[in-house]
Design an enzyme around this catalytic site. Structure first.
Site, mmCIF file in Angstrom:
data_model
loop_
_atom_site.group_PDB
_atom_site.id
_atom_site.type_symbol
_atom_site.label_atom_id
_atom_site.label_comp_id
_atom_site.label_asym_id
_atom_site.label_seq_id
_atom_site.Cartn_x
_atom_site.Cartn_y
_atom_site.Cartn_z
ATOM 1 N N LYS A 47 -69.975 -49.707 -36.011
ATOM 2 C CA LYS A 47 -68.270 -49.716 -35.861
ATOM 3 C C LYS A 47 -67.837 -49.354 -37.111
ATOM 4 O O LYS A 47 -66.990 -48.324 -36.960
ATOM 5 C CB LYS A 47 -67.685 -51.045 -35.318
ATOM 6 C CG LYS A 47 -67.902 -51.361 -33.932
ATOM 7 C CD LYS A 47 -66.931 -50.395 -33.117
ATOM 8 C CE LYS A 47 -67.391 -49.969 -31.870
ATOM 9 N NZ LYS A 47 -66.697 -49.163 -31.055
ATOM 10 N N ILE A 73 -61.504 -52.443 -21.538
ATOM 11 C CA ILE A 73 -60.176 -52.022 -22.077
ATOM 12 C C ILE A 73 -59.836 -50.349 -21.669
ATOM 13 O O ILE A 73 -58.908 -50.137 -21.475
ATOM 14 C CB ILE A 73 -60.214 -52.048 -23.641
ATOM 15 C CG1 ILE A 73 -60.464 -53.491 -24.197
ATOM 16 C CG2 ILE A 73 -59.032 -51.665 -24.324
ATOM 17 C CD1 ILE A 73 -60.854 -53.817 -25.481
ATOM 18 N N TYR A 107 -74.043 -54.179 -35.080
ATOM 19 C CA TYR A 107 -73.113 -53.732 -34.494
ATOM 20 C C TYR A 107 -71.771 -53.412 -35.425
ATOM 21 O O TYR A 107 -71.285 -52.521 -35.177
ATOM 22 C CB TYR A 107 -72.415 -54.766 -33.077
ATOM 23 C CG TYR A 107 -71.097 -54.741 -32.718
ATOM 24 C CD1 TYR A 107 -70.793 -53.638 -31.942
ATOM 25 C CD2 TYR A 107 -69.835 -55.065 -33.036
ATOM 26 C CE1 TYR A 107 -69.604 -53.251 -31.026
ATOM 27 C CE2 TYR A 107 -68.488 -55.082 -32.674
ATOM 28 C CZ TYR A 107 -68.502 -53.920 -31.574
ATOM 29 O OH TYR A 107 -67.279 -53.684 -30.974
#
Ligand SMILES: NC(=O)c1ccc[n+]([C@@H]2O[C@H](COP(=O)([O-])OP(=O)(O)OC[C@H]3O[C@@H](n4cnc5c(N)ncnc54)[C@H](O)[C@@H]3O)[C@@H](O)[C@H]2O)c1
Length: 308
Positions: A143, A12, A139
Site C-alpha cells: 500500500k 467499498i 500488505y
C-alpha cells in the site's frame, strides 16, 4: 463524467460505483472477482472482468475514462504474511499498470485507495499524514508503494493524483465468510450464531472505524478537489475516534441483544495496537467530514447482516 472503479465488485468499490451512477456518471468496473462478487455489481455498470496486474485488461478498462478510482487490491495483513508475492503482484504491479496506462490514455485524475497500515505502529496518535511511514507487513509495504508511486506520478507526468488513506472501513457488503474477514463482520456473525467472538490480543487495541458511505464521499471529494491543492497529496480518511475492540463488542452486543462472551487468543503478527487518524487535511482541503457515527454504522451493519 466517465469513471473507472478498479475493485468495483468489492465491498467499498461497489458502494462507490453505486454512488457514481446515482449522480449520473457512466461507470466502468475492472475486477477479477478475487474477493469481489458479481452480485455487488449494479446492472448499469460496464464490467471488465480482468486483473489490474494484466496490462491488456487495464488498457481496455482505462479507455475514454476521465477519473480512475483505484481500489482493486488484495487486502488483509494476514493474507499478505501468508503470500506476499500475490499481494505484491496485485497491489504494486497492478497500481503501476493503472497509473501508467491511465496516464497514457489521457485520464485526468487517479484516486488511490491507500491504508492507515502505511504508518505501522505510529507514535503520534491521532496520526497526521506527515508521521513517519513504517509499514509492518507485506500488505502495508504494497500500500505504501502504491501510495508513493501515485504521489510521484503527479510530479512527473501530466496526471493528477490523490491518495486517500482509509482506516478501518465497515458497512453492508463486508462479508464475514471470507478467509480474511474483517473484525466487525466476524464479531457480528459469531454473536448472531450464538458463538464466542474471537479476540486477538486483549481487546484494548483500538481502531478508527469509518462507515463506508463516508469513504465513498471522500472519493467523490478527491475526484473534484482543486488540483493545485490536492494533487500529489495523501489524505487520512477517518473520523478520528479510536474505538477499542472491547467497546466494539459492547456496541454490537447492544444492537444484537446479546451479551458478548469473547475468547482471547494471541495477537496477530503485523497488527498495530492503536490506530487513529488526524484527518484535518481532508476536512480543510477536500471539504470532507464524516457523517455517520460508529454507533449508527453498526446499527446499519447489523440490519444488513441480519437480512443476508
Ligand atoms: N476495508 C478496509 O478497511 C480498508 C482499509 C484500508 C484500505 N483499504 C483498501 O480499499 C480497497 C478496497 O478494499 P475492500 O475492503 O473493498 O476490499 P474487497 O476485497 O472487498 O475489494 C477489493 C476488490 O479488488 C478486487 N481485486 C483483487 N485483486 C484484484 C486484481 N488483481 N485485479 C482486479 N481486481 C482485483 C477484488 O476482487 C475485490 O472486488 C483496497 O485497495 C484496500 O486495500 C480497505
Amino acid at each position: 463524467m466517465h469513471s473507472l472503479v478498479t475493485g468495483g465488485a468489492g465491498f467499498i468499490g461497489s458502494h462507490l460505483a453505486d454512488a457514481l451512477l446515482d449522480r449520473g456518471d457512466r461507470v466502468r468496473v475492472l475486477d477479477n472477482l478475487a474477493t469481489g462478487r458479481r452480485e455487488n455489481l449494479h446492472p448499469d455498470v460496464e464490467f471488465v472482468d480482468g486483473s489490474v496486474a494484466d496490462a491488456d485488461a487495464v488498457a481496455r478498462a482505462v479507455e475514454d475514462i476521465e477519473v480512475v478510482f483505484h481500489l482493486g487490491a488484495l487486502g488483509a495483513v494476514a493474507r499478505s504474511v501468508a503470500d506476499p508475492r500475490a499481494s505484491n503482484d496485485a497491489n504494486v504491479n497492478g497500481t503501476l499498470n493503472v497509473l501508467t496506462l491511465a496516464r497514457d490514455a489521457g485520464a485526468r485524475r487517479v484516486v488511490f485507495a491507500s491504508s492507515s497500515s502505511v504508518y505501522g505502529g505510529a507514535e503520534i496518535v491521532p496520526t497526521p499524514e506527515s508521521a513517519p511511514l513504517r509499514p509492518r507487513s507485506p500488505y502495508a509495504v504494497t500500500k505504501l508503494t502504491g501510495d508513493w508511486y501515485t504521489r510521484v506520478f503527479s510530479d512527473l507526468y501530466d496526471l493528477e493524483t490523490v491518495v486517500l488513506r482509509y482506516f478501518n472501513v465497515f458497512g453492508p457488503r463486508q462479508r464475514p465468510d471470507s478467509t480474511y474477514a474483517a473484525v466487525i463482520p466476524l464479531f457480528a456473525a459469531a454473536m448472531l450464531a450464538g458463538e464466542s467472538p474471537v479476540v486477538h490480543g486483549d481487546g484494548t487495541q483500538s481502531r478508527d472505524f469509518t462507515y463506508v458511505t463516508d469513504v465513498v464521499a471522500a472519493n467523490l471529494a478527491a475526484a473534484s478537489a482543486p488540483a493545485d491543492q490536492a494533487s500529489g497529496q495523501a489524505f487520512n480518511i477517518a473520523p478520528g475516534e479510536g474505538t477499542t475492540l472491547l467497546e466494539l463488542l459492547d456496541g454490537l452486543g447492544a444492537r444484537l441483544g446479546v451479551t458478548p462472551d469473547p475468547v482471547f487468543v494471541e495477537s496477530r503478527p503485523g497488527d498495530v495496537h492503536r490506530s487513529c487518524a488526524d484527518a484535518t487535511a481532508a476536512r480543510t482541503i477536500l471539504g470532507w467530514a464524516p457523517r455517520v457515527s460508529v454507533a449508527d454504522g453498526l446499527a446499519a451493519y447489523v440490519d444488513w447482516i441480519r437480512s443476508t
